[in-house]
Write an enzyme that holds these catalytic residues in place. Structure first.
Site, short mmCIF file in Angstrom:
data_model
loop_
_atom_site.label_atom_id
_atom_site.label_comp_id
_atom_site.label_asym_id
_atom_site.label_seq_id
_atom_site.Cartn_x
_atom_site.Cartn_y
_atom_site.Cartn_z
N ASN A 163 10.02 -27.39 -70.56
CA ASN A 163 8.58 -27.63 -70.70
C ASN A 163 7.84 -27.99 -69.42
OD1 ASN A 163 9.85 -30.13 -70.68
ND2 ASN A 163 8.40 -31.06 -72.10
N GLU A 259 16.34 -38.60 -69.50
CA GLU A 259 15.03 -38.69 -70.17
C GLU A 259 15.14 -37.79 -71.38
OE1 GLU A 259 13.13 -37.40 -65.91
OE2 GLU A 259 11.86 -37.34 -67.67
N CYS A 293 7.42 -34.50 -73.90
CA CYS A 293 8.17 -35.66 -74.39
C CYS A 293 7.21 -36.80 -74.68
CB CYS A 293 9.21 -36.09 -73.36
SG CYS A 293 8.50 -36.51 -71.78
#
Ligand code: NAP
Ligand code: G3P
Length: 485
Positions: A163, A259, A293
């Site tokens: 992304n 992450e 996210c």
């Protein structure tokens, strides 16, 4: 449904030990655009032997790279940042075709990455060690001093998601390199054209042979092999919690920085500025179709202001531009059909269990229209699962404590927002939320990139952010001077 975005078909190679190579297997992976499913390009599917060679050459190159003075490493990073800026137009076109991000957002991701790289070089030049006197500890005298410096870890494996294919690769590569590590980059397959382009930028900026190598191939095929490779000294991973937890299970004694996924809540209290809350929530939830996210992934609003907030949010969602990123749409087709199928399951589940559909609930192939549900309850999957798509649930709560309780029941703990005009209420909520970051009166977001960025629980391990990333990818080395012995 969508026309292809015009552009030449790209065949990219991997950077290994200073050479651009294809695979001896002669196997390539085709990369299709989420827009119109057109072929954008291809990347080599590397064999295990080629992975071995890439990691070995990174290991050897690191032994020289760690001794290059920081100011010289910094010069290479400044050059890389300048090249990124110079190439922003070409790179953002590739990004738009490869992952379906609109041109403006693609450009801003690239320019932000250039800033990240420059700031990393500046920060590293200003880091210093410390000297600790021994006599501050009981039983020791002044003759003992610990000189604490920082050392590189060795070979950093950087695995990035689809992304933010430039930003989430650059934010691993730059701090790792400046700390004296070599890097092996394994970009997401969908995103690898961007990742390899970025590697070319670093190479052109003067990163020596072997100090940055790339590996392409499907994570499901070569992922386990790379992460358990004995010559990897550190893994810096961004992606799903599912893959992240697999990596942490199968690796042993290798430090990890991760992450992962999130279910960021926007908590709206009775004294919030509702216009501010609504515009932040909509921008936070729907930009790049919620494939972030840090996207706002649920609203927890107190009953007293729920009707008014929902009305304002609904009005804004209805105005979102949907369609082709070429036309600057905010809500664009999802990365692939599988992703859209998953979001659709969550929509179906919420519908079946009685949530009120206010906007959207419509799909055309991998395009999910911006969807807003009110009266979502905690028995619905949408209350807990990360859609990574443009669907937002409103969960109504009686007070701030119920909001905190539901927010904390999530398996995730990336960020949360709290909207209130009362500073005491803001601190009350912020103190109790089990997340890495609380945003007061703003949408959840990572930037600015020198802030600490971390997830707790299933959202991550360790802390990113420019200074924090450099520290994470280096270790203290203590040399104890014993005077007069
Ligand atoms: P993903 O499917 O987990 O993939 C991430 C990376 O892992 C890709 O490079 C993928 O390669 C690789 N991979 C897959 N299987 C692997 C394995 N067994 N071993 C090693 N690597 C493997 O995630 P994604 O779909 O790209 O990204 C979406 C997810 O990332 C969401 O959950 C989102 O919340 C999370 N994310 C988190 C943050 C954050 O900062 N917290 C930021 C961005 C995204 P292939 O592409 O070849 O499969
Ligand atoms: O999802 C990746 C993360 O880097 C997003 O950054 O600042 O847009 O929240 P931001």
């Amino acid at each position: 449904m969508f026309n292809c975005i015009v552009g030449e078909e790209l065949t990219f190679k991997n950077l290994v030990n200073g050479q651009w190579i294809t695979s001896s297997s002669n196997k390539f992976i085709d990369i299709y655009s989420p827009i119109g499913n057109c072929l954008v390009g291809k990347v080599p599917a590397m064999t295990k032997e080629e992975v071995d060679f890439a990691i070995k050459s990174a290991d050897e190159a690191q032994k020289l790279w760690k001794n290059v003075p920081v100011n010289e490493r910094a010069e290479i990073l400044y050059k890389a940042a300048d090249l990124l800026i110079e190439k922003v137009d070409e790179m953002s076109d590739i990004m738009m075709r490869e992952i379906g991000k609109d041109k403006k957002s693609s450009e801003s991701e690239i320019l932000r990455s250039a800033d990240y790289i420059k700031f990393t070089a500046d920060t590293a030049k200003n880091l210093s060690g410390e000297s600790i006197p021994g006599d501050s500890f009981p039983g020791f005298k002044k003759n003992k001093i610990s000189l604490v410096t920082r050392e590189a870890l060795g070979v950093v494996l950087a695995i990035s998601p689809f992304n933010y294919p430039i930003n989430l690769a650059a934010s691993k590569i730059a701090p790792a390199l400046i700390a004296g590590n070599s890097v092996v980059l394994k970009p997401a397959t969908q995103g690898s054209l961007c990742g390899l382009y970025l590697a070319k930028v670093f190479e052109q900026a003067g990163v020596p042979a072997g100090v940055l190598n790339t590996i392409t191939g499907r994570g499901s095929e070569i992922g386990d092999y790379i992460v358990t490779h004995p010559e990897i000294d550190f893994i810096n991973f961004t992606g799903s919690t599912e893959v992240g937890s697999r990596i942490s299970k199968i690796t042993s004694m290798v430090p990890l920085l991760m992450e992962l996924g999130g279910k960021d809540a926007a908590i709206v209290l009775k004294d919030a500025n509702l216009d501010l809350a609504a515009s932040n929530i909509v921008a936070g939830a729907y930009s790049y179709s919620g494939q972030r996210c840090t996207a706002v992934k649920r609203i927890l609003v107190v009953d007293e202001v729920a009707d008014e907030l929902v009305k304002k949010v609904k009005e804004k969602v209805e105005k979102l531009k949907v369609g082709n990123p070429v036309d600057g749409a905010e809500v664009v087709p999802l990365i692939d059909n599988k992703a859209a199928d998953f979001v659709w399951e969550l929509i179906d589940d919420a519908r079946e269990k009685g949530a009120h559909l206010l906007v959207g609930g419509k799909r055309e192939e991998n395009l999910i229209y911006p969807t807003l549900f009110d009266h979502v309850t905690t028995d619905m999957r949408l209350a807990w699962e990360e859609p990574f798509g443009p669907v937002l649930p409103v969960i109504r709560v009686k007070d701030k404590d119920e909001a905190i309780d539901i927010a904390n029941k999530s398996e995730y703990g990336l960020q949360s927002s709290v909207f209130t005009e009362n500073i005491n209420e803001a601190f009350y909520v912020a103190e109790r939320l089990e997340v890495g970051t609380v945003q007061v009166n703003n949408k959840t977001e990572r930037g600015p990139d020198h802030f600490p960025f971390l997830g707790v629980k299933a959202s991550g391990v360790g802390t990113q952010g420019i200074k924090y990333s450099i520290e994470a990818m280096s270790r203290p080395k203590a040399t104890v001077i014993n005077i007069g012995k």
